[in-house]
Design a protein around this motif. Structure first.
Motif, mmCIF file in Angstrom:
data_model
loop_
_atom_site.group_PDB
_atom_site.id
_atom_site.type_symbol
_atom_site.label_atom_id
_atom_site.label_comp_id
_atom_site.label_asym_id
_atom_site.label_seq_id
_atom_site.Cartn_x
_atom_site.Cartn_y
_atom_site.Cartn_z
ATOM 1 N N ALA A 73 -110.814 -98.940 -40.723
ATOM 2 C CA ALA A 73 -109.486 -98.327 -40.589
ATOM 3 C C ALA A 73 -108.594 -99.167 -39.682
ATOM 4 O O ALA A 73 -107.409 -99.360 -39.978
ATOM 5 C CB ALA A 73 -109.611 -96.904 -40.052
ATOM 6 N N ALA A 74 -109.158 -99.673 -38.600
ATOM 7 C CA ALA A 74 -108.380 -100.522 -37.686
ATOM 8 C C ALA A 74 -107.947 -101.804 -38.384
ATOM 9 O O ALA A 74 -106.818 -102.259 -38.218
ATOM 10 C CB ALA A 74 -109.198 -100.833 -36.441
ATOM 11 N N GLU A 75 -108.839 -102.375 -39.164
ATOM 12 C CA GLU A 75 -108.491 -103.595 -39.891
ATOM 13 C C GLU A 75 -107.408 -103.315 -40.927
ATOM 14 O O GLU A 75 -106.486 -104.118 -41.104
ATOM 15 C CB GLU A 75 -109.734 -104.179 -40.573
ATOM 16 N N ASN B 119 -103.758 -105.043 -41.042
ATOM 17 C CA ASN B 119 -103.242 -105.693 -42.250
ATOM 18 C C ASN B 119 -101.900 -105.096 -42.658
ATOM 19 O O ASN B 119 -100.996 -105.824 -43.077
ATOM 20 C CB ASN B 119 -104.248 -105.577 -43.397
ATOM 21 N N ALA B 120 -101.772 -103.785 -42.529
ATOM 22 C CA ALA B 120 -100.506 -103.136 -42.867
ATOM 23 C C ALA B 120 -99.406 -103.595 -41.919
ATOM 24 O O ALA B 120 -98.276 -103.858 -42.346
ATOM 25 C CB ALA B 120 -100.658 -101.619 -42.814
ATOM 26 N N ALA B 121 -99.722 -103.711 -40.640
ATOM 27 C CA ALA B 121 -98.735 -104.175 -39.669
ATOM 28 C C ALA B 121 -98.316 -105.608 -39.967
ATOM 29 O O ALA B 121 -97.133 -105.952 -39.868
ATOM 30 C CB ALA B 121 -99.295 -104.065 -38.257
ATOM 31 N N LEU B 122 -99.265 -106.441 -40.360
ATOM 32 C CA LEU B 122 -98.951 -107.824 -40.704
ATOM 33 C C LEU B 122 -98.074 -107.879 -41.946
ATOM 34 O O LEU B 122 -97.129 -108.678 -42.013
ATOM 35 C CB LEU B 122 -100.248 -108.613 -40.924
ATOM 36 N N THR B 123 -98.350 -107.025 -42.908
ATOM 37 C CA THR B 123 -97.534 -106.964 -44.121
ATOM 38 C C THR B 123 -96.108 -106.557 -43.787
ATOM 39 O O THR B 123 -95.147 -107.135 -44.301
ATOM 40 C CB THR B 123 -98.153 -105.978 -45.132
ATOM 41 N N VAL B 124 -95.962 -105.571 -42.918
ATOM 42 C CA VAL B 124 -94.626 -105.136 -42.497
ATOM 43 C C VAL B 124 -93.919 -106.268 -41.755
ATOM 44 O O VAL B 124 -92.730 -106.532 -41.987
ATOM 45 C CB VAL B 124 -94.717 -103.864 -41.622
#
Length: 79
Positions: free
Chosen positions: A34-36, A40-45
């Motif tokens: 979940a943390a990963e 990844n979602a933060a990096l995508t944003v």
């Protein structure tokens, strides 16, 4: 017979201890996954925001270029 009973008891305790560790390992893996996924979602944003910023910058450059073209056309018309 007592040795067999004692062996069975020790084995049962050992299995119970392993089961607890297995459950903890599964829980830890789920938290790590979940943390990963969040990272990844933060990096995508972040990448999307960078791309949007680049597009805004490109639009600003296009406006500057258009203004320069109008200025050059006006200057050429008077010469």
């Amino acid at each position: 017979m007592k040795k067999v009973a004692l062996t069975v008891a020790v084995l049962a305790l050992g299995l119970a201890a392993c089961e607890s560790k297995t459950e903890n390992a599964a829980d830890n893996a789920a938290v790590e996954n979940a943390a990963e996924a969040d990272a990844n979602a933060a990096l995508t944003v972040d990448n999307a925001l960078d791309a949007a910023g680049n597009e805004v910058s490109n639009a600003g450059e296009a406006v500057d270029n258009a203004a320069d073209a109008v200025e050059n056309a006006a200057e050429n018309a008077t010469n």
